[in-house]
Scaffold this motif. Structure first.
Motif, PDB file in Angstrom:
ATOM      1  N   GLN A  14       0.815  -1.207   0.000  1.00 53.86           N
ATOM      2  CA  GLN A  14       0.000   0.000   0.000  1.00 53.86           C
ATOM      3  C   GLN A  14       0.854   1.264   0.000  1.00 53.86           C
ATOM      4  O   GLN A  14       2.020   1.246   0.385  1.00 53.86           O
ATOM      5  N   GLN A  15       0.240   2.362  -0.435  1.00 61.04           N
ATOM      6  CA  GLN A  15       0.904   3.654  -0.430  1.00 61.04           C
ATOM      7  C   GLN A  15       0.653   4.337   0.920  1.00 61.04           C
ATOM      8  O   GLN A  15      -0.407   4.167   1.523  1.00 61.04           O
ATOM      9  N   PRO A  16       1.616   5.098   1.414  1.00 60.59           N
ATOM     10  CA  PRO A  16       1.401   5.815   2.682  1.00 60.59           C
ATOM     11  C   PRO A  16       0.206   6.750   2.604  1.00 60.59           C
ATOM     12  O   PRO A  16      -0.030   7.398   1.572  1.00 60.59           O
ATOM     13  N   ARG A  17      -0.565   6.803   3.677  1.00 61.87           N
ATOM     14  CA  ARG A  17      -1.723   7.677   3.800  1.00 61.87           C
ATOM     15  C   ARG A  17      -1.851   8.064   5.264  1.00 61.87           C
ATOM     16  O   ARG A  17      -1.219   7.468   6.124  1.00 61.87           O
ATOM     17  N   THR A  18      -2.663   9.038   5.566  1.00 59.15           N
ATOM     18  CA  THR A  18      -2.909   9.376   6.960  1.00 59.15           C
ATOM     19  C   THR A  18      -3.659   8.240   7.639  1.00 59.15           C
ATOM     20  O   THR A  18      -4.696   7.791   7.137  1.00 59.15           O
ATOM     21  N   VAL A  19      -3.124   7.755   8.734  1.00 55.64           N
ATOM     22  CA  VAL A  19      -3.728   6.629   9.451  1.00 55.64           C
ATOM     23  C   VAL A  19      -4.208   7.126  10.811  1.00 55.64           C
ATOM     24  O   VAL A  19      -3.458   7.769  11.550  1.00 55.64           O
ATOM     25  N   THR A  20      -5.457   6.820  11.137  1.00 57.62           N
ATOM     26  CA  THR A  20      -6.038   7.240  12.408  1.00 57.62           C
ATOM     27  C   THR A  20      -6.560   6.028  13.165  1.00 57.62           C
ATOM     28  O   THR A  20      -6.518   4.897  12.676  1.00 57.62           O
ATOM     29  N   PHE A  21      -7.078   6.287  14.365  1.00 56.14           N
ATOM     30  CA  PHE A  21      -7.604   5.220  15.214  1.00 56.14           C
ATOM     31  C   PHE A  21      -8.825   4.594  14.549  1.00 56.14           C
ATOM     32  O   PHE A  21      -9.718   5.279  14.073  1.00 56.14           O
ATOM     33  N   GLY A  22      -8.863   3.240  14.497  1.00 55.71           N
ATOM     34  CA  GLY A  22     -10.004   2.562  13.892  1.00 55.71           C
ATOM     35  C   GLY A  22      -9.943   1.064  14.096  1.00 55.71           C
ATOM     36  O   GLY A  22      -8.911   0.505  14.477  1.00 55.71           O
ATOM     37  N   GLU A  23     -11.064   0.397  13.813  1.00 50.17           N
ATOM     38  CA  GLU A  23     -11.190  -1.039  14.043  1.00 50.17           C
ATOM     39  C   GLU A  23     -10.502  -1.878  12.976  1.00 50.17           C
ATOM     40  O   GLU A  23     -10.120  -3.020  13.207  1.00 50.17           O
ATOM     41  N   GLY A  24     -10.381  -1.355  11.738  1.00 45.82           N
ATOM     42  CA  GLY A  24      -9.847  -2.144  10.644  1.00 45.82           C
ATOM     43  C   GLY A  24      -8.363  -2.401  10.770  1.00 45.82           C
ATOM     44  O   GLY A  24      -7.624  -1.640  11.412  1.00 45.82           O
ATOM     45  N   SER A  25      -7.902  -3.475  10.133  1.00 47.19           N
ATOM     46  CA  SER A  25      -6.484  -3.823  10.193  1.00 47.19           C
ATOM     47  C   SER A  25      -5.598  -2.790   9.508  1.00 47.19           C
ATOM     48  O   SER A  25      -4.399  -2.710   9.783  1.00 47.19           O
TER      49      SER A  25
END
Length: 207
Positions: A175-186
């Protein structure tokens, strides 16, 4: 999870047990159906009328997550007092005891995790994971408990590597870098440090 002799988790009469299961299908080949669920739950209970010497209680410290792309060292941290973490039991008041284990929890761009207990200005390391692995979301019980007081605190720290080289692979494609935040998904992230506490049953039940 099994506990030492004389220890048991406390579940109030009439409670409902809810099981949350997370499924991760990102590593399946395209159009391959997932294996049918085979989850089973087994409880070990004490004989009727028998009470444990100590009560096991799991709580936790959670830090917020907001990781910008192309950054290989982003730190999330949170501190919570033992007054808050150990105010439980039938009275809801602080119950003294000891930390007997941790369950560190993060996802795929996390790179390191630590938890420290601070007492009187002195820090005791509870966990130190210098190279986090997604598969290490397990319960880790200590051979010896760490006593705590109401004035102590636990600090949870998670470090994230959101560089191009540290991205998860989905369907064979990194995958390409993106903003990652708190969440249930892997492909989201978390910074959870579950804390296992052991308390005297009589103090917990205000006997």
């Amino acid at each position: 999870v099994t506990f030492d002799k004389g220890d048991a988790a406390y579940i109030e009469a009439g409670s409902s047990i809810m099981l949350q299961v997370h499924y991760n299908t990102v590593f399946l080949p395209v159009e391959t159906p997932p294996t049918p669920d085979q989850t089973k739950v087994q409880f070990w209970t004490l004989p009727a009328g028998q009470l444990p010497d100590r009560v096991i209680y799991r709580t936790g410290v959670t830090a917020g997550v907001n990781v910008p792309p192309n950054n290989n060292h982003v730190v999330s941290t949170a501190t919570q007092s033992m007054q808050q973490l150990a105010s439980v039991g039938q009275t809801g008041l602080f119950v003294p005891g000891e930390v007997i284990g941790m369950t560190p929890h993060a996802h795929q761009i996390a790179s390191a995790m630590t938890s420290d207990l601070t007492a009187g200005g002195q820090k005791t390391c509870l966990i130190n994971v210098p190279k986090w692995d997604f598969n290490w979301q397990l319960d880790y019980l200590f051979p010896t408990g760490v006593k705590y007081a109401a004035t102590d605190s636990i600090t949870a720290t998670c470090v994230y590597d959101n560089s191009a080289q540290h991205q998860p692979v989905v369907d064979g494609v990194q995958q390409q870098p993106r903003t990652v935040t708190f969440g249930e998904g892997s492909l989201d992230e978390m910074c959870l440090h579950y804390v296992w506490l052991r308390m005297d049953r009589k103090a917990f039940a205000a006997e």
